[in-house]
Design a protein around this motif. Structure first.
Motif, PDB file in Angstrom:
ATOM      1  N   ALA A 202      39.373  32.649  45.699  1.00 54.69           N
ATOM      2  CA  ALA A 202      37.992  33.328  46.043  1.00 54.69           C
ATOM      3  C   ALA A 202      38.101  34.796  45.387  1.00 54.69           C
ATOM      4  CB  ALA A 202      37.978  33.639  47.428  1.00 54.69           C
ATOM      5  N   GLY A 203      39.099  35.268  44.415  1.00 56.96           N
ATOM      6  CA  GLY A 203      39.018  36.402  43.719  1.00 56.96           C
ATOM      7  C   GLY A 203      39.652  37.605  44.540  1.00 56.96           C
ATOM      8  N   GLY A 204      40.381  37.486  45.432  1.00 57.09           N
ATOM      9  CA  GLY A 204      40.847  38.407  46.315  1.00 57.09           C
ATOM     10  C   GLY A 204      42.201  38.582  46.090  1.00 57.09           C
ATOM     11  N   SER A 205      42.642  39.920  46.529  1.00 60.37           N
ATOM     12  CA  SER A 205      44.453  39.995  46.433  1.00 60.37           C
ATOM     13  C   SER A 205      44.810  39.816  47.750  1.00 60.37           C
ATOM     14  CB  SER A 205      44.749  41.445  46.154  1.00 60.37           C
ATOM     15  OG  SER A 205      43.921  41.571  44.785  1.00 60.37           O
ATOM     16  N   TYR A 206      46.415  39.559  48.033  1.00 62.91           N
ATOM     17  CA  TYR A 206      46.779  39.368  49.219  1.00 62.91           C
ATOM     18  C   TYR A 206      48.389  39.823  49.146  1.00 62.91           C
ATOM     19  CZ  TYR A 206      48.591  35.989  52.756  1.00 62.91           C
ATOM     20  OH  TYR A 206      48.911  35.614  54.035  1.00 62.91           O
ATOM     21  N   VAL A 207      48.673  40.490  50.318  1.00 62.86           N
ATOM     22  CA  VAL A 207      50.085  40.877  50.554  1.00 62.86           C
ATOM     23  C   VAL A 207      50.499  40.630  52.015  1.00 62.86           C
ATOM     24  CG1 VAL A 207      51.408  43.048  50.910  1.00 62.86           C
ATOM     25  CG2 VAL A 207      49.767  42.886  48.848  1.00 62.86           C
ATOM     26  N   GLU A 208      51.835  40.470  51.901  1.00 60.33           N
ATOM     27  CA  GLU A 208      52.379  40.107  53.480  1.00 60.33           C
ATOM     28  C   GLU A 208      53.009  41.541  53.704  1.00 60.33           C
ATOM     29  OE1 GLU A 208      54.118  35.474  53.822  1.00 60.33           O
ATOM     30  OE2 GLU A 208      55.454  37.120  53.305  1.00 60.33           O
TER      31      GLU A 208
ATOM     32  N   ASP B 244      52.075  41.659  42.643  1.00 59.24           N
ATOM     33  CA  ASP B 244      51.359  42.327  41.737  1.00 59.24           C
ATOM     34  C   ASP B 244      51.684  43.889  42.284  1.00 59.24           C
ATOM     35  OD1 ASP B 244      49.434  44.196  40.877  1.00 59.24           O
ATOM     36  OD2 ASP B 244      47.660  42.897  40.747  1.00 59.24           O
ATOM     37  N   PRO B 245      52.496  44.528  41.293  1.00 56.10           N
ATOM     38  CA  PRO B 245      53.103  45.821  41.593  1.00 56.10           C
ATOM     39  C   PRO B 245      52.256  46.816  41.957  1.00 56.10           C
ATOM     40  CG  PRO B 245      54.036  44.658  39.446  1.00 56.10           C
ATOM     41  CD  PRO B 245      53.009  43.935  39.931  1.00 56.10           C
ATOM     42  N   SER B 246      50.880  46.685  41.205  1.00 55.24           N
ATOM     43  CA  SER B 246      49.849  47.813  41.474  1.00 55.24           C
ATOM     44  C   SER B 246      49.414  47.478  43.160  1.00 55.24           C
ATOM     45  CB  SER B 246      48.994  47.874  40.607  1.00 55.24           C
ATOM     46  OG  SER B 246      48.150  46.591  40.724  1.00 55.24           O
ATOM     47  N   VAL B 247      49.271  46.350  43.494  1.00 61.05           N
ATOM     48  CA  VAL B 247      48.737  45.992  45.006  1.00 61.05           C
ATOM     49  C   VAL B 247      50.020  46.506  45.852  1.00 61.05           C
ATOM     50  CG1 VAL B 247      48.159  44.138  46.481  1.00 61.05           C
ATOM     51  CG2 VAL B 247      47.128  44.254  43.934  1.00 61.05           C
TER      52      VAL B 247
ATOM     53  N   PRO C 120      58.157  37.659  46.352  1.00 54.05           N
ATOM     54  CA  PRO C 120      57.050  36.980  46.888  1.00 54.05           C
ATOM     55  C   PRO C 120      56.628  36.238  48.008  1.00 54.05           C
ATOM     56  CG  PRO C 120      58.514  35.510  45.545  1.00 54.05           C
ATOM     57  CD  PRO C 120      59.256  36.959  45.758  1.00 54.05           C
ATOM     58  N   VAL C 121      55.508  36.093  48.173  1.00 52.74           N
ATOM     59  CA  VAL C 121      55.076  35.556  49.509  1.00 52.74           C
ATOM     60  C   VAL C 121      55.795  34.122  49.714  1.00 52.74           C
ATOM     61  CG1 VAL C 121      53.168  34.430  50.820  1.00 52.74           C
ATOM     62  CG2 VAL C 121      52.965  36.814  49.661  1.00 52.74           C
ATOM     63  N   PRO C 122      56.363  33.707  50.640  1.00 46.45           N
ATOM     64  CA  PRO C 122      56.299  34.210  52.076  1.00 46.45           C
ATOM     65  C   PRO C 122      57.667  34.737  52.237  1.00 46.45           C
ATOM     66  CG  PRO C 122      57.113  31.977  52.240  1.00 46.45           C
ATOM     67  CD  PRO C 122      56.915  32.472  50.647  1.00 46.45           C
TER      68      PRO C 122
END
Length: 298
Positions: free
Chosen positions: A117-123, A146-149, A169-171
């Motif tokens: 959907a064009g978003g970023s995700y972090v756990e 994503d290092p910047s995220v 990485p996730v998870p």
């Protein structure tokens, strides 16, 4: 911190852990926009300087970063509706920081949906109780690619976590959290069992506390739980219902990995019993009631 649309942070879920975490963020100067299914949970955070809104859509409209601290994957599905018609508008061009404890496979699927959907995700699940959240002493586990995220997330978490541990990485963050929880839960269940045994043997809880805290086993978490047991204080620092959810996730992860987890399996049954006794909102140390109920049936 300037509260422009790009710098405002949304926070979804102000439960036992979410509320003190949100309070620390707003007191650190974060322009916070909060939402909770039970609106009055927002009141202390609003009093500290946050803004409460009525819908998750309003959070997304005003925030480029959204912290999600909802109770479980069912709550996430209900609130965000992944795959639903409005999901893309909620997450497009936004960073979702998932700080709750969810099934690892669910997190992988949600990350894929957010990215599509064009978003970023972090756990970023955390280890620690409500007291640790209030003190900013949590340990956060961080997963993403994503290092910047990840750097942006770590900067935001500085006010709520004493340490942020990169996991991969996730998870991987959730898998780490379940492993850590396996130790913490079995340890504290063992404490409850020891106190229960002491009760039956006529050993005063204060005496047991003095011995346990006088040696090499002493720790802040042990001191807190012994104090609660000695006082008969079952107010939640980590609620039994949440622990029962966690033990279920641990035993499922163990089975999938081919790992033996007999202690976690016993704990899962004991915490499920405690929920059945109506103690789901009590502190995890109230699992002693499950032991007392079992003893009464012997």
């Amino acid at each position: 911190m300037t509260t422009t649309v790009s710098s405002r942070v949304g926070f979804l879920g102000l439960g036992v852990m979410g509320q003190p975490m949100a309070l620390r963020l707003v007191r650190a100067g974060v322009g916070l926009v909060v939402w909770n299914r039970t609106p009055d949970r927002c009141d202390p955070v609003v009093a500290a300087g946050a803004r409460a809104v009525d819908t998750v859509t309003e959070v997304a409209a005003d925030c480029a970063t959204v912290v999600v601290m909802l109770a479980d994957e069912f709550a996430v599905d209900q609130v965000l509706d992944p795959g639903g018609p409005g999901f893309a508008d909620l997450v497009r061009d936004r960073l979702l920081i998932m700080m709750g404890t969810y099934p690892p496979a669910y997190s992988v699927a949600l990350q894929a949906a957010v990215r599509a959907a064009g978003g970023s995700y972090v756990e970023a699940p955390v280890s620690g109780s409500r007291a640790a959240a209030e003190a900013g002493a949590l340990v956060a586990m961080l997963a993403g690619d994503d290092p910047s995220v990840l750097a942006r997330t770590q900067e935001l978490l500085a006010s709520v976590a004493a340490r942020v541990v990169p996991c991969g990485p996730v998870p991987s963050a959730l898998l780490t959290k379940l492993t850590v929880n396996s130790y913490i839960i079995t340890m504290l269940t063992g404490l409850a069992e020891a106190v229960h045994l002491g009760d039956r043997l006529g050993i005063e809880r204060r005496r047991l506390t003095e011995v346990l805290l006088g040696g090499t086993l002493a720790s802040p978490v042990l001191a807190t739980k012994l104090e609660k047991l000695a006082a008969g204080d079952h107010s939640a620092q980590a609620a039994i219902a949440d622990v029962a959810k966690n033990t279920g996730l641990i035993t499922t992860a163990a089975a999938r990995a081919g790992a033996a987890a007999p202690l976690a399996e016993v704990c899962h049954r004991l915490f499920a019993d405690a929920v059945d006794l109506g103690l789901g909102g009590d502190d995890l140390i109230a699992v002693i009631s499950s032991l007392e109920a079992r003893a009464g049936s012997l």
